[in-house]
Design an enzyme around this catalytic site. Structure first.
Site, PDB file in Angstrom:
ATOM      1  CG  ASN A   1     -37.841 -23.450  64.099  1.00 43.37           C
ATOM      2  OD1 ASN A   1     -38.081 -22.419  64.715  1.00 43.37           O
ATOM      3  ND2 ASN A   1     -37.791 -24.637  64.680  1.00 43.37           N
TER       4      ASN A   1
ATOM      5  CG  LEU B   1     -31.652 -33.940  62.268  1.00 38.88           C
ATOM      6  CD1 LEU B   1     -32.589 -35.137  62.179  1.00 38.88           C
ATOM      7  CD2 LEU B   1     -31.543 -33.474  63.715  1.00 38.88           C
TER       8      LEU B   1
ATOM      9  CG  ASN C   1     -28.382 -25.109  65.348  1.00 38.99           C
ATOM     10  OD1 ASN C   1     -29.325 -25.429  64.606  1.00 38.99           O
ATOM     11  ND2 ASN C   1     -28.059 -25.820  66.417  1.00 38.99           N
TER      12      ASN C   1
ATOM     13  CG  HIS D   1     -29.739 -26.925  71.312  1.00 42.57           C
ATOM     14  ND1 HIS D   1     -29.487 -28.100  70.652  1.00 42.57           N
ATOM     15  CD2 HIS D   1     -29.870 -27.242  72.634  1.00 42.57           C
ATOM     16  CE1 HIS D   1     -29.446 -29.095  71.532  1.00 42.57           C
ATOM     17  NE2 HIS D   1     -29.670 -28.606  72.735  1.00 42.57           N
TER      18      HIS D   1
ATOM     19  CG  ASP E   1     -25.907 -28.647  70.048  1.00 44.54           C
ATOM     20  OD1 ASP E   1     -26.356 -28.132  69.010  1.00 44.54           O
ATOM     21  OD2 ASP E   1     -26.278 -29.760  70.472  1.00 44.54           O
TER      22      ASP E   1
ATOM     23  CD  GLU F   1     -36.963 -24.504  68.549  1.00 41.74           C
ATOM     24  OE1 GLU F   1     -37.244 -24.877  67.404  1.00 41.74           O
ATOM     25  OE2 GLU F   1     -36.327 -25.213  69.334  1.00 41.74           O
TER      26      GLU F   1
HETATM   27  C1  GRF Z   1     -36.150 -27.568  66.510  1.00 37.40           C
HETATM   28  O1  GRF Z   1     -36.600 -27.988  67.752  1.00 37.40           O
HETATM   29  C2  GRF Z   1     -34.772 -26.939  66.644  1.00 37.40           C
HETATM   30  O2  GRF Z   1     -34.529 -26.468  67.932  1.00 37.40           O
HETATM   31  C3  GRF Z   1     -33.843 -28.081  66.370  1.00 37.40           C
HETATM   32  O3  GRF Z   1     -34.495 -28.880  65.421  1.00 37.40           O
HETATM   33  C4  GRF Z   1     -35.910 -28.719  65.548  1.00 37.40           C
HETATM   34  C5  GRF Z   1     -36.423 -28.466  64.172  1.00 37.40           C
HETATM   35  O4  GRF Z   1     -37.816 -28.484  64.105  1.00 37.40           O
HETATM   36  N1  GRF Z   1     -32.545 -27.604  65.949  1.00 37.40           N
HETATM   37  P1  GRF Z   1     -38.529 -28.064  62.762  1.00 37.40           P
HETATM   38  O5  GRF Z   1     -38.041 -29.001  61.669  1.00 37.40           O
HETATM   39  O6  GRF Z   1     -38.171 -26.650  62.480  1.00 37.40           O
HETATM   40  O7  GRF Z   1     -40.001 -28.244  63.036  1.00 37.40           O
END
Ligand code: GRF
Length: 198
Positions: A13, A90, A107, A109, A150, A179
């Site tokens: 992302n 995380l 954020n 999710h 969340d 996403e």
């Molecule tokens: C995504 O699925 C997002 O929804 C969650 O963490 C994941 C991150 O994936 N918060 P990436 O590191 O962007 O591939």
């Protein structure tokens, strides 16, 4: 407005945001000032380097809560950060940060909050839970971040079908695609909605 991306892992992302943010907002208005990670091995750090965006590791190990909060504030002040985008970060942010940045942290999710959120609901655990519950729909949620996991105000959701034979991996793929399609645009719209018109 200086923006920080917080990410702990792969950073797919974050990669899309770095690549496309400039097409949504002029850099005089808002720019990606730093990528902050708690994980010095995070793939996102290489991606940031490719985009010439500075990276910082926030060192949290063996630190008290107060020291962790201070470490965050130090970096946020160093880069004069006014808005934070979490992209697979995380660690739970200290409440001093979520209070200081009220409605300035978003954020994404990988489910339709308020369902399938909270501690332990990340990555494949979310999709497994959705499938085990026999849901016919899942999706993505972009929300403001507050001190509860969340939980902050929902900004945007989009749904997708969960097909009968979908595995958690199938659903993960589908949702990650959503996403990537929407997060940068929603981020940009959220920031623009907060900038007073001159
Ligand atoms: C995504 O699925 C997002 O929804 C969650 O963490 C994941 C991150 O994936 N918060 P990436 O590191 O962007 O591939």
């Amino acid at each position: 407005m200086n923006i920080a991306i917080f990410a702990s892992g792969e950073g797919s992302n974050a990669a899309v945001i770095m690549k496309t943010f400039g097409s949504f907002i002029k850099k005089e208005t808002a720019s990606l000032a730093v990528v902050i990670s708690n994980n010095e091995k995070a793939g996102v750090l290489n991606i940031a380097a490719d985009h010439n965006i500075p990276c910082e590791i926030v060192l949290l190990k063996n630190k008290t809560d107060a020291q962790q909060t201070e470490a965050y504030f130090k970096l946020l002040e160093k880069y004069k950060i006014e808005f934070i985008v979490l992209a697979g970060y995380l660690k739970k942010l200290p409440k001093e940060i979520t209070n200081a940045y009220f409605k300035k942290i978003i954020n994404i999710h990988p489910a339709l909050l308020p369902a399938y959120g909270g501690a332990g609901m990340y990555g494949k655990f979310v999709h497994k839970a959705v499938i085990s519950a026999g849901e016919t729909q899942s999706g993505i949620t972009v929300h403001y971040v507050d001190e509860v996991y969340d939980h902050g105000q929902i900004i945007f959701q989009v749904k997708c079908a969960v097909e009968k034979n979908d595995t958690a991996e199938d659903l993960a793929q589908k949702i990650l695609g959503l996403e990537h399609k929407f997060y940068t645009e929603i981020l940009a719209k959220t920031i623009l909605s907060q900038i007073p018109v001159k």
